[in-house]
Design an enzyme around this catalytic site. Structure first.
Site, PDB file in Angstrom:
ATOM      1  N   VAL A  46     -10.763   3.210  -3.561  1.00  0.00           N
ATOM      2  CA  VAL A  46     -10.431   2.750  -4.914  1.00  0.00           C
ATOM      3  C   VAL A  46     -11.469   1.697  -5.298  1.00  0.00           C
ATOM      4  CG1 VAL A  46      -8.709   1.626  -6.373  1.00  0.00           C
ATOM      5  CG2 VAL A  46      -7.962   3.202  -4.569  1.00  0.00           C
ATOM      6  N   ASP A  79       0.859  -1.185   0.000  1.00  0.00           N
ATOM      7  CA  ASP A  79       0.000   0.000   0.000  1.00  0.00           C
ATOM      8  C   ASP A  79       0.895   1.235   0.000  1.00  0.00           C
ATOM      9  OD1 ASP A  79      -3.210   0.538   0.983  1.00  0.00           O
ATOM     10  OD2 ASP A  79      -1.794   2.209   1.107  1.00  0.00           O
ATOM     11  N   HIS A 122      -6.991  -5.901   2.012  1.00  0.00           N
ATOM     12  CA  HIS A 122      -5.856  -5.363   2.753  1.00  0.00           C
ATOM     13  C   HIS A 122      -5.345  -6.490   3.650  1.00  0.00           C
ATOM     14  CE1 HIS A 122      -6.860  -0.967   2.139  1.00  0.00           C
ATOM     15  NE2 HIS A 122      -8.062  -1.477   1.946  1.00  0.00           N
ATOM     16  N   ASN A 135     -12.977  -3.105   2.220  1.00  0.00           N
ATOM     17  CA  ASN A 135     -13.990  -2.063   2.368  1.00  0.00           C
ATOM     18  C   ASN A 135     -14.968  -2.148   1.197  1.00  0.00           C
ATOM     19  OD1 ASN A 135     -12.821  -0.956   4.712  1.00  0.00           O
ATOM     20  ND2 ASN A 135     -11.346   0.188   3.501  1.00  0.00           N
ATOM     21  N   GLN A 190     -14.351   2.600   1.239  1.00  0.00           N
ATOM     22  CA  GLN A 190     -13.635   2.237   0.003  1.00  0.00           C
ATOM     23  C   GLN A 190     -13.320   3.492  -0.804  1.00  0.00           C
ATOM     24  OE1 GLN A 190     -15.773  -0.495  -2.586  1.00  0.00           O
ATOM     25  NE2 GLN A 190     -13.963  -0.843  -3.864  1.00  0.00           N
ATOM     26  N   HIS A 202     -10.198  -5.182  -3.496  1.00  0.00           N
ATOM     27  CA  HIS A 202      -8.871  -5.528  -2.960  1.00  0.00           C
ATOM     28  C   HIS A 202      -9.019  -5.957  -1.516  1.00  0.00           C
ATOM     29  CE1 HIS A 202      -9.693  -1.233  -2.524  1.00  0.00           C
ATOM     30  NE2 HIS A 202      -9.032  -1.263  -1.381  1.00  0.00           N
TER      31      HIS A 202
HETATM   32  P1  5GP Z   1      -9.641   1.421   0.210  1.00  0.00           P
HETATM   33  O1  5GP Z   1      -9.728   2.729   0.953  1.00  0.00           O
HETATM   34  O2  5GP Z   1     -10.307   1.537  -1.149  1.00  0.00           O
HETATM   35  O3  5GP Z   1     -10.096   0.229   0.982  1.00  0.00           O
HETATM   36  O4  5GP Z   1      -8.099   1.182  -0.039  1.00  0.00           O
HETATM   37  C1  5GP Z   1      -7.396   1.757  -1.088  1.00  0.00           C
HETATM   38  C2  5GP Z   1      -5.951   1.704  -0.702  1.00  0.00           C
HETATM   39  O5  5GP Z   1      -5.186   1.911  -1.870  1.00  0.00           O
HETATM   40  C3  5GP Z   1      -5.540   2.787   0.314  1.00  0.00           C
HETATM   41  O6  5GP Z   1      -5.025   2.171   1.482  1.00  0.00           O
HETATM   42  C4  5GP Z   1      -4.489   3.596  -0.441  1.00  0.00           C
HETATM   43  O7  5GP Z   1      -3.419   4.004   0.384  1.00  0.00           O
HETATM   44  C5  5GP Z   1      -4.049   2.645  -1.544  1.00  0.00           C
HETATM   45  N1  5GP Z   1      -3.614   3.292  -2.776  1.00  0.00           N
HETATM   46  C6  5GP Z   1      -4.247   4.295  -3.437  1.00  0.00           C
HETATM   47  N2  5GP Z   1      -3.573   4.626  -4.552  1.00  0.00           N
HETATM   48  C7  5GP Z   1      -2.500   3.786  -4.617  1.00  0.00           C
HETATM   49  C8  5GP Z   1      -1.430   3.649  -5.546  1.00  0.00           C
HETATM   50  O8  5GP Z   1      -1.316   4.343  -6.557  1.00  0.00           O
HETATM   51  N3  5GP Z   1      -0.513   2.678  -5.292  1.00  0.00           N
HETATM   52  C9  5GP Z   1      -0.600   1.863  -4.182  1.00  0.00           C
HETATM   53  N4  5GP Z   1       0.363   0.969  -4.028  1.00  0.00           N
HETATM   54  N5  5GP Z   1      -1.588   1.981  -3.283  1.00  0.00           N
HETATM   55  C10 5GP Z   1      -2.534   2.933  -3.489  1.00  0.00           C
END
Ligand code: 5GP
Length: 110
Positions: free
Chosen positions: A95, A29, A101, A86, A93, A99
């Site tokens: 993105v 992440d 975590h 999420n 969420q 996915h």
């Molecule tokens: P969510 O909030 O959707 O459950 O998690 C998305 C995760 O993607 C976040 O923890 C964020 O830090 C990570 N993330 C967002 N953009 C990028 C990226 O460009 N590269 C990587 N490696 N992680 C990302």
């Protein structure tokens, strides 16, 4: 819209890749919330668990087994870890590409 994760999968955006096979990719992440914070992402652009269906059973099971494999690789199998996903904006969420975590080092308490 093509997600940032699809761009990482397609190597349009660089990322540290810990694992890859035909079904998924696992990366660090970019903004880690724990000592170990890895994202396990299916190559199929499923938005989240809500939009998954029976046809995705194999992918969903595979993602969990890859989390287990990575836990072993990062030597957190014994100490313990969390697998979290999420769902939707209200679920945190950000993105919109499914996915898991994989977290270890400082637990998210529920
Ligand atoms: P969510 O909030 O959707 O459950 O998690 C998305 C995760 O993607 C976040 O923890 C964020 O830090 C990570 N993330 C967002 N953009 C990028 C990226 O460009 N590269 C990587 N490696 N992680 C990302």
């Amino acid at each position: 819209m093509v997600s940032i994760f699809s761009k990482i999968i397609n190597r349009e955006i660089p990322s540290e890749i810990h694992y890859e096979d035909d079904i998924c990719i696992a990366i660090n992440d970019i903004n880690p919330k724990a000592r170990i914070h890895i994202l396990v992402i299916p190559k199929k652009p499923i938005e989240n668990i809500n939009s998954s269906d029976e046809n995705d059973k194999e992918i969903l099971g595979h993602l969990l087994l890859v989390c287990k494999k990575l836990a072993k690789k990062f030597k957190i199998s014994e100490s313990g870890y969390q697998i979290l996903t999420n769902v939707g904006e209200g679920g945190g969420q950000t993105v919109m590409h499914l996915h898991f975590h994989l977290l270890s080092g400082n637990a998210v308490t529920l």
